[in-house]
Design a protein around this motif. Structure first.
Motif, PDB file in Angstrom:
ATOM      1  N   LYS A   1      -0.169  13.330  -7.745  1.00  0.00           N
ATOM      2  CA  LYS A   1       0.458  14.637  -7.555  1.00  0.00           C
ATOM      3  C   LYS A   1       0.262  15.541  -8.773  1.00  0.00           C
ATOM      4  O   LYS A   1       0.613  16.722  -8.729  1.00  0.00           O
ATOM      5  CB  LYS A   1       1.950  14.473  -7.265  1.00  0.00           C
ATOM      6  CG  LYS A   1       2.223  13.849  -5.909  1.00  0.00           C
ATOM      7  CD  LYS A   1       3.709  13.778  -5.650  1.00  0.00           C
ATOM      8  CE  LYS A   1       3.999  13.226  -4.264  1.00  0.00           C
ATOM      9  NZ  LYS A   1       5.434  13.188  -3.957  1.00  0.00           N
TER      10      LYS A   1
ATOM     11  N   ASP B   1      -0.263  17.010  -2.483  1.00  0.00           N
ATOM     12  CA  ASP B   1       1.158  16.761  -2.202  1.00  0.00           C
ATOM     13  C   ASP B   1       1.470  15.268  -2.069  1.00  0.00           C
ATOM     14  O   ASP B   1       2.615  14.893  -1.846  1.00  0.00           O
ATOM     15  CB  ASP B   1       1.600  17.503  -0.932  1.00  0.00           C
ATOM     16  CG  ASP B   1       0.943  16.948   0.332  1.00  0.00           C
ATOM     17  OD1 ASP B   1      -0.095  16.264   0.219  1.00  0.00           O
ATOM     18  OD2 ASP B   1       1.468  17.215   1.430  1.00  0.00           O
ATOM     19  N   ARG B   2       0.437  14.415  -2.215  1.00  0.00           N
ATOM     20  CA  ARG B   2       0.649  12.972  -2.166  1.00  0.00           C
ATOM     21  C   ARG B   2      -0.482  12.261  -2.889  1.00  0.00           C
ATOM     22  O   ARG B   2      -1.504  12.875  -3.199  1.00  0.00           O
ATOM     23  CB  ARG B   2       0.743  12.471  -0.722  1.00  0.00           C
ATOM     24  CG  ARG B   2      -0.553  12.637   0.070  1.00  0.00           C
ATOM     25  CD  ARG B   2      -0.330  12.281   1.531  1.00  0.00           C
ATOM     26  NE  ARG B   2      -1.546  12.325   2.297  1.00  0.00           N
ATOM     27  CZ  ARG B   2      -2.360  11.293   2.476  1.00  0.00           C
ATOM     28  NH1 ARG B   2      -2.068  10.122   1.938  1.00  0.00           N
ATOM     29  NH2 ARG B   2      -3.448  11.404   3.197  1.00  0.00           N
TER      30      ARG B   2
ATOM     31  N   THR C   1      -5.232  22.931   3.281  1.00  0.00           N
ATOM     32  CA  THR C   1      -5.341  21.508   3.624  1.00  0.00           C
ATOM     33  C   THR C   1      -6.797  21.097   3.514  1.00  0.00           C
ATOM     34  O   THR C   1      -7.686  21.816   3.983  1.00  0.00           O
ATOM     35  CB  THR C   1      -4.823  21.258   5.054  1.00  0.00           C
ATOM     36  OG1 THR C   1      -3.459  21.685   5.128  1.00  0.00           O
ATOM     37  CG2 THR C   1      -4.885  19.785   5.405  1.00  0.00           C
TER      38      THR C   1
ATOM     39  N   TYR D   1      -2.074  21.479  -6.395  1.00  0.00           N
ATOM     40  CA  TYR D   1      -2.022  20.029  -6.578  1.00  0.00           C
ATOM     41  C   TYR D   1      -1.915  19.334  -5.222  1.00  0.00           C
ATOM     42  O   TYR D   1      -1.441  19.928  -4.247  1.00  0.00           O
ATOM     43  CB  TYR D   1      -0.796  19.657  -7.426  1.00  0.00           C
ATOM     44  CG  TYR D   1      -0.798  20.276  -8.800  1.00  0.00           C
ATOM     45  CD1 TYR D   1      -1.286  19.590  -9.895  1.00  0.00           C
ATOM     46  CD2 TYR D   1      -0.316  21.571  -8.998  1.00  0.00           C
ATOM     47  CE1 TYR D   1      -1.283  20.159 -11.160  1.00  0.00           C
ATOM     48  CE2 TYR D   1      -0.322  22.155 -10.255  1.00  0.00           C
ATOM     49  CZ  TYR D   1      -0.814  21.440 -11.330  1.00  0.00           C
ATOM     50  OH  TYR D   1      -0.820  22.022 -12.581  1.00  0.00           O
TER      51      TYR D   1
ATOM     52  N   SER E   1       2.881  23.808  -8.067  1.00  0.00           N
ATOM     53  CA  SER E   1       3.935  22.959  -8.630  1.00  0.00           C
ATOM     54  C   SER E   1       5.181  23.746  -9.020  1.00  0.00           C
ATOM     55  O   SER E   1       6.224  23.158  -9.293  1.00  0.00           O
ATOM     56  CB  SER E   1       3.403  22.221  -9.861  1.00  0.00           C
ATOM     57  OG  SER E   1       3.053  23.147 -10.869  1.00  0.00           O
TER      58      SER E   1
ATOM     59  N   GLY F   1       5.705  23.823  -3.910  1.00  0.00           N
ATOM     60  CA  GLY F   1       5.659  22.850  -2.822  1.00  0.00           C
ATOM     61  C   GLY F   1       5.216  23.406  -1.486  1.00  0.00           C
ATOM     62  O   GLY F   1       5.087  22.653  -0.520  1.00  0.00           O
TER      63      GLY F   1
ATOM     64  N   VAL G   1      -0.609  22.241  -2.862  1.00  0.00           N
ATOM     65  CA  VAL G   1       0.628  22.990  -3.099  1.00  0.00           C
ATOM     66  C   VAL G   1       0.718  23.415  -4.562  1.00  0.00           C
ATOM     67  O   VAL G   1       0.197  22.734  -5.444  1.00  0.00           O
ATOM     68  CB  VAL G   1       1.866  22.138  -2.734  1.00  0.00           C
ATOM     69  CG1 VAL G   1       1.834  21.744  -1.268  1.00  0.00           C
ATOM     70  CG2 VAL G   1       1.955  20.891  -3.608  1.00  0.00           C
TER      71      VAL G   1
ATOM     72  N   ASN H   1      -2.461  18.032   1.651  1.00  0.00           N
ATOM     73  CA  ASN H   1      -1.997  19.414   1.526  1.00  0.00           C
ATOM     74  C   ASN H   1      -2.033  19.811   0.057  1.00  0.00           C
ATOM     75  O   ASN H   1      -1.642  19.033  -0.807  1.00  0.00           O
ATOM     76  CB  ASN H   1      -0.574  19.559   2.062  1.00  0.00           C
ATOM     77  CG  ASN H   1      -0.503  19.315   3.553  1.00  0.00           C
ATOM     78  OD1 ASN H   1      -1.386  19.734   4.296  1.00  0.00           O
ATOM     79  ND2 ASN H   1       0.533  18.639   3.996  1.00  0.00           N
TER      80      ASN H   1
ATOM     81  N   VAL I   1       2.701  24.645   1.315  1.00  0.00           N
ATOM     82  CA  VAL I   1       1.308  24.294   1.620  1.00  0.00           C
ATOM     83  C   VAL I   1       0.457  25.564   1.646  1.00  0.00           C
ATOM     84  O   VAL I   1       0.718  26.488   2.415  1.00  0.00           O
ATOM     85  CB  VAL I   1       1.215  23.558   2.976  1.00  0.00           C
ATOM     86  CG1 VAL I   1      -0.242  23.254   3.319  1.00  0.00           C
ATOM     87  CG2 VAL I   1       2.038  22.282   2.943  1.00  0.00           C
TER      88      VAL I   1
END
Length: 200
Positions: free
Chosen positions: A115, A139-140, A71, A137, A84, A66, A82, A80, A68
C-alpha cells in the motif's frame, strides 16, 4: 481588527510608505497578503483585498484520501489506485477550475506491491496553468505468485509432524527389511553349509 487575522508584520524605511504582510484564515482557507502603500491606506487596502478574495474564491477538495481514481490489472490481479491523503485547492466561486486531468501509471511495476508503493501520478491542470500532481497507491497488497517448489516447501513446513511420522515409519520399514534380508542371508548360508556336508 480584521476577522480571522492570525499573523502579520508591518515595516518600512519611510514613514509615508509601508509594507504590510498579513495572513488570515477563514473556513479552512488561509490567505496571505503582501502590500506596499501609503500609511493611511495600507490597512484599508489589505482588508479590501481579503474581502475580494473571500467573496470570490472557495477552498475545496480536489481528491479524497482512499477514493478510487483508476483501476489497473497487474499479472491478472485487479488493483484500485487511490491517493493517500486529501488534497485541497482554492478556486474561483461558481466553477471547479479544473482544465484537465491526466494519469501517468507505471505499467512496469511487478509484485511485490504494498500500500506504500507509488503506482503512478494523477495530474490536475487548473485554468490558470497550475499543475497539481498527486501520487496514487495500490489499495491492497499483491505478492508474487509462488513457484511449485515454494508451495511444496510451505506445505512441508505446515505438516512437519506428519513428515516426521512418515520418516519414522520409513526408517522402521527399512530396519524391518534389513532384518528380513539378514535372516534370509543367514538361512542361505546355513543351507549352503548343509549342502557341502552332504556332498562330502
Amino acid at each position: 481588527d480584521y476577522e480571522g487575522t492570525d499573523g502579520g508584520i508591518i515595516g518600512g524605511f519611510d514613514d509615508g510608505l509601508l509594507t504590510a504582510v498579513t495572513t488570515v484564515t477563514r473556513s479552512s482557507m488561509r490567505l496571505i497578503c503582501v502590500l506596499s502603500g501609503s500609511a493611511e491606506k495600507i490597512y484599508a487596502d489589505t482588508a479590501a483585498l481579503f474581502n475580494y478574495s473571500f467573496d470570490n474564491f472557495r477552498y475545496g477538495t480536489l481528491v479524497v484520501a482512499g477514493s478510487v481514481q483508476k483501476t489497473v490489472t497487474i499479472e491478472g490481479e485487479t488493483v484500485n489506485l487511490v491517493p493517500s491523503a486529501d488534497v485541497h485547492y482554492i478556486y474561483p466561486r461558481g466553477q471547479n477550475y479544473i482544465k484537465n486531468i491526466k494519469f501517468n501509471i507505471d505499467d512496469k511495476i511487478k509484485p511485490p506491491i504494498t500500500k506504500k508503493t507509488v503506482m503512478g501520478v494523477m495530474s490536475f491542470t487548473l485554468l490558470d496553468g497550475t499543475v497539481i500532481n498527486i501520487d496514487l497507491y495500490a489499495d491492497r497488497e499483491i505478492l508474487p505468485k509462488k513457484t511449485d517448489a515454494q508451495i511444496l516447501k510451505e506445505r512441508l513446513n505446515e505438516n512437519k509432524e506428519l513428515i516426521y511420522v512418515i520418516i519414522g515409519l520409513l526408517v522402521l520399514e527399512a530396519i524391518m527389511l534389513a532384518v528380513k534380508a539378514a535372516g534370509l542371508i543367514r538361512k542361505l548360508r546355513i543351507a549352503r553349509k548343509a549342502g557341502r556336508h552332504r556332498i562330502r
